[in-house]
Write a protein that holds these residues in place. Structure first.
Motif, PDB file in Angstrom:
ATOM      1  N   VAL A 205      -3.597   5.224   0.355  1.00 21.40           N
ATOM      2  CA  VAL A 205      -3.220   6.048   1.512  1.00 21.40           C
ATOM      3  C   VAL A 205      -4.060   5.645   2.731  1.00 21.40           C
ATOM      4  O   VAL A 205      -3.551   5.548   3.844  1.00 21.40           O
ATOM      5  CB  VAL A 205      -3.354   7.559   1.213  1.00 21.40           C
ATOM      6  CG1 VAL A 205      -3.078   8.380   2.459  1.00 21.40           C
ATOM      7  CG2 VAL A 205      -2.393   7.961   0.101  1.00 21.40           C
ATOM      8  N   SER A 206      -5.347   5.367   2.510  1.00 20.16           N
ATOM      9  CA  SER A 206      -6.180   4.903   3.614  1.00 20.16           C
ATOM     10  C   SER A 206      -5.679   3.555   4.125  1.00 20.16           C
ATOM     11  O   SER A 206      -5.644   3.308   5.330  1.00 20.16           O
ATOM     12  CB  SER A 206      -7.644   4.773   3.183  1.00 20.16           C
ATOM     13  OG  SER A 206      -8.144   6.022   2.764  1.00 20.16           O
ATOM     14  N   GLY A 207      -5.272   2.676   3.203  1.00 23.91           N
ATOM     15  CA  GLY A 207      -4.716   1.380   3.610  1.00 23.91           C
ATOM     16  C   GLY A 207      -3.466   1.561   4.452  1.00 23.91           C
ATOM     17  O   GLY A 207      -3.283   0.891   5.468  1.00 23.91           O
TER      18      GLY A 207
ATOM     19  N   VAL B  98     -15.991  -0.368   7.772  1.00 23.29           N
ATOM     20  CA  VAL B  98     -15.467   0.256   6.554  1.00 23.29           C
ATOM     21  C   VAL B  98     -15.277  -0.806   5.482  1.00 23.29           C
ATOM     22  O   VAL B  98     -14.604  -1.807   5.710  1.00 23.29           O
ATOM     23  CB  VAL B  98     -14.113   0.949   6.847  1.00 23.29           C
ATOM     24  CG1 VAL B  98     -13.502   1.490   5.562  1.00 23.29           C
ATOM     25  CG2 VAL B  98     -14.290   2.054   7.853  1.00 23.29           C
ATOM     26  N   GLN B  99     -15.876  -0.586   4.326  1.00 25.18           N
ATOM     27  CA  GLN B  99     -15.683  -1.487   3.190  1.00 25.18           C
ATOM     28  C   GLN B  99     -14.322  -1.188   2.566  1.00 25.18           C
ATOM     29  O   GLN B  99     -13.971  -0.014   2.394  1.00 25.18           O
ATOM     30  CB  GLN B  99     -16.807  -1.236   2.185  1.00 25.18           C
ATOM     31  CG  GLN B  99     -17.088  -2.390   1.257  1.00 25.18           C
ATOM     32  CD  GLN B  99     -17.720  -3.575   1.987  1.00 25.18           C
ATOM     33  OE1 GLN B  99     -18.531  -3.364   2.879  1.00 25.18           O
ATOM     34  NE2 GLN B  99     -17.347  -4.785   1.635  1.00 25.18           N
ATOM     35  N   ASN B 100     -13.565  -2.211   2.246  1.00 21.05           N
ATOM     36  CA  ASN B 100     -12.202  -2.059   1.715  1.00 21.05           C
ATOM     37  C   ASN B 100     -11.364  -1.189   2.669  1.00 21.05           C
ATOM     38  O   ASN B 100     -11.114  -1.589   3.789  1.00 21.05           O
ATOM     39  CB  ASN B 100     -12.221  -1.504   0.292  1.00 21.05           C
ATOM     40  CG  ASN B 100     -12.853  -2.525  -0.654  1.00 21.05           C
ATOM     41  OD1 ASN B 100     -12.635  -3.725  -0.506  1.00 21.05           O
ATOM     42  ND2 ASN B 100     -13.655  -2.070  -1.588  1.00 21.05           N
ATOM     43  N   HIS B 101     -10.971   0.027   2.249  1.00 22.48           N
ATOM     44  CA  HIS B 101     -10.166   0.883   3.126  1.00 22.48           C
ATOM     45  C   HIS B 101     -10.823   2.217   3.408  1.00 22.48           C
ATOM     46  O   HIS B 101     -10.434   2.931   4.317  1.00 22.48           O
ATOM     47  CB  HIS B 101      -8.803   1.200   2.485  1.00 22.48           C
ATOM     48  CG  HIS B 101      -7.891   0.031   2.411  1.00 22.48           C
ATOM     49  ND1 HIS B 101      -6.804  -0.004   1.575  1.00 22.48           N
ATOM     50  CD2 HIS B 101      -7.883  -1.148   3.059  1.00 22.48           C
ATOM     51  CE1 HIS B 101      -6.190  -1.162   1.705  1.00 22.48           C
ATOM     52  NE2 HIS B 101      -6.828  -1.873   2.597  1.00 22.48           N
ATOM     53  N   ASP B 102     -11.778   2.602   2.583  1.00 24.46           N
ATOM     54  CA  ASP B 102     -12.203   3.989   2.672  1.00 24.46           C
ATOM     55  C   ASP B 102     -13.684   4.184   2.389  1.00 24.46           C
ATOM     56  O   ASP B 102     -14.114   5.287   2.094  1.00 24.46           O
ATOM     57  CB  ASP B 102     -11.364   4.861   1.733  1.00 24.46           C
ATOM     58  CG  ASP B 102     -11.343   4.325   0.299  1.00 24.46           C
ATOM     59  OD1 ASP B 102     -11.620   3.135   0.100  1.00 24.46           O
ATOM     60  OD2 ASP B 102     -11.054   5.100  -0.611  1.00 24.46           O
TER      61      ASP B 102
ATOM     62  N   TYR C 229       0.835  -1.207   0.000  1.00 28.67           N
ATOM     63  CA  TYR C 229       0.000   0.000   0.000  1.00 28.67           C
ATOM     64  C   TYR C 229       0.870   1.258   0.000  1.00 28.67           C
ATOM     65  O   TYR C 229       0.554   2.239  -0.681  1.00 28.67           O
ATOM     66  CB  TYR C 229      -0.950   0.019   1.205  1.00 28.67           C
ATOM     67  CG  TYR C 229      -1.939  -1.122   1.214  1.00 28.67           C
ATOM     68  CD1 TYR C 229      -2.707  -1.402   0.088  1.00 28.67           C
ATOM     69  CD2 TYR C 229      -2.096  -1.929   2.330  1.00 28.67           C
ATOM     70  CE1 TYR C 229      -3.613  -2.452   0.079  1.00 28.67           C
ATOM     71  CE2 TYR C 229      -3.001  -2.985   2.333  1.00 28.67           C
ATOM     72  CZ  TYR C 229      -3.752  -3.244   1.210  1.00 28.67           C
ATOM     73  OH  TYR C 229      -4.635  -4.277   1.201  1.00 28.67           O
ATOM     74  N   VAL C 230       1.961   1.229   0.759  1.00 29.98           N
ATOM     75  CA  VAL C 230       2.870   2.378   0.812  1.00 29.98           C
ATOM     76  C   VAL C 230       3.500   2.617  -0.557  1.00 29.98           C
ATOM     77  O   VAL C 230       3.528   3.748  -1.063  1.00 29.98           O
ATOM     78  CB  VAL C 230       3.968   2.153   1.892  1.00 29.98           C
ATOM     79  CG1 VAL C 230       5.042   3.230   1.816  1.00 29.98           C
ATOM     80  CG2 VAL C 230       3.340   2.121   3.287  1.00 29.98           C
ATOM     81  N   LYS C 231       3.961   1.536  -1.187  1.00 26.31           N
ATOM     82  CA  LYS C 231       4.595   1.645  -2.499  1.00 26.31           C
ATOM     83  C   LYS C 231       3.596   2.184  -3.526  1.00 26.31           C
ATOM     84  O   LYS C 231       3.905   3.110  -4.293  1.00 26.31           O
ATOM     85  CB  LYS C 231       5.105   0.256  -2.922  1.00 26.31           C
ATOM     86  CG  LYS C 231       5.867   0.201  -4.218  1.00 26.31           C
ATOM     87  CD  LYS C 231       6.586  -1.160  -4.339  1.00 26.31           C
ATOM     88  CE  LYS C 231       7.348  -1.248  -5.642  1.00 26.31           C
ATOM     89  NZ  LYS C 231       6.507  -1.718  -6.765  1.00 26.31           N
ATOM     90  N   ALA C 232       2.376   1.622  -3.511  1.00 22.43           N
ATOM     91  CA  ALA C 232       1.356   2.050  -4.478  1.00 22.43           C
ATOM     92  C   ALA C 232       0.938   3.499  -4.226  1.00 22.43           C
ATOM     93  O   ALA C 232       0.671   4.244  -5.179  1.00 22.43           O
ATOM     94  CB  ALA C 232       0.148   1.119  -4.411  1.00 22.43           C
ATOM     95  N   ALA C 233       0.886   3.899  -2.972  1.00 27.14           N
ATOM     96  CA  ALA C 233       0.518   5.295  -2.661  1.00 27.14           C
ATOM     97  C   ALA C 233       1.562   6.245  -3.248  1.00 27.14           C
ATOM     98  O   ALA C 233       1.222   7.243  -3.899  1.00 27.14           O
ATOM     99  CB  ALA C 233       0.407   5.484  -1.144  1.00 27.14           C
ATOM    100  N   ASN C 234       2.843   5.935  -3.078  1.00 27.38           N
ATOM    101  CA  ASN C 234       3.904   6.794  -3.616  1.00 27.38           C
ATOM    102  C   ASN C 234       3.898   6.811  -5.141  1.00 27.38           C
ATOM    103  O   ASN C 234       4.064   7.873  -5.756  1.00 27.38           O
ATOM    104  CB  ASN C 234       5.263   6.324  -3.092  1.00 27.38           C
ATOM    105  CG  ASN C 234       5.455   6.692  -1.641  1.00 27.38           C
ATOM    106  OD1 ASN C 234       5.038   7.762  -1.200  1.00 27.38           O
ATOM    107  ND2 ASN C 234       6.061   5.800  -0.861  1.00 27.38           N
ATOM    108  N   GLU C 235       3.673   5.637  -5.744  1.00 31.77           N
ATOM    109  CA  GLU C 235       3.620   5.582  -7.213  1.00 31.77           C
ATOM    110  C   GLU C 235       2.435   6.396  -7.743  1.00 31.77           C
ATOM    111  O   GLU C 235       2.538   7.054  -8.779  1.00 31.77           O
ATOM    112  CB  GLU C 235       3.504   4.123  -7.679  1.00 31.77           C
ATOM    113  CG  GLU C 235       4.815   3.378  -7.553  1.00 31.77           C
ATOM    114  CD  GLU C 235       4.673   1.871  -7.764  1.00 31.77           C
ATOM    115  OE1 GLU C 235       5.700   1.183  -7.679  1.00 31.77           O
ATOM    116  OE2 GLU C 235       3.537   1.383  -8.003  1.00 31.77           O
TER     117      GLU C 235
END
Ligand code: MN
Length: 199
Positions: free
Chosen positions: A66-68, A138-142, A36-42
């Motif tokens: 980012v929510s994840g 919360v469904q999924n993350h957000d 999740y961190v990697k995908a947020a930065n990308e």
């Protein structure tokens, strides 16, 4: 430069055993949270060079990742190797006001975590308008989050959070999560949110 960074676990991988194995914690922190961190930065980077038609999808991806990242960071802080804690202070009083008793809270929180359809989270949040504690699913993350509410405790209901140790037994995972809850940390977060709301 990366905008988001993976936090170090606040305890050893095996610190929550037998309720959570080192294998689960390593996978969950080093693979899932890290992804999740990697995908947020990308996604932040891609948003900078996006075509207009890509922006809606990238914003959606940014919210998800980012929510994840935020939820997993709170998840690690919501659990403690010091098991069987009880809430204290202002947080204990607020739980009694909102839910009637700690036992009623635990019953409802466990129900919220175990009745998620598909992937999601159960959160204890402070709702800023009534200034009351609420449990949200919360469904999924957000999905379905109350705007402005501050999470105090986060419990992961995605299968990767418990499957290695519990297989399909989400109810036992939920019960053991409540036994690992870091009530001292939760009380400190609650006090900080209330203090900042009063300034
Ligand atoms: Mn997770």
């Amino acid at each position: 430069m990366a905008t988001y960074t993976l936090p170090t676990l606040p305890y050893a991988y095996d610190a929550l055993a037998p309720h959570l194995s080192a294998e689960t914690m390593e996978l969950h922190h080093d693979k899932h949270h890290a992804a999740y961190v990697k995908a947020a930065n990308e996604t932040v980077e891609r948003l900078g060079n996006a075509e207009s038609w890509q922006i809606a999808g990238l914003e959606r991806a940014l919210a998800f990742n980012v929510s994840g990242h935020g939820l997993h960071t709170l998840l690690w802080e919501s659990m403690s190797p010091e098991m069987e804690q009880a809430p204290s202070g202002a947080l204990a009083e607020a739980i009694d006001v909102a839910f009637g008793s700690i036992d009623k809270y635990l019953e409802r929180f466990t129900a919220a975590l175990t009745t998620i359809q598909g992937s999601g989270w159960a959160l204890l949040v402070l709702e800023p308008i009534a200034k009351e504690l609420q449990i949200v699913q919360v469904q999924n993350h957000d999905g379905a989050m109350l705007l402005g509410a501050t999470p105090i405790i986060a419990a992961d209901g995605w299968e990767h959070a418990y499957y290695v140790d519990y297989r399909n037994d989400k109810v036992t995972w939920a019960k053991n999560f409540t036994r690992m809850t870091d009530w001292a940390g939760a009380a400190a977060r609650f006090d900080a949110v209330v203090a900042s709301a009063n300034t």
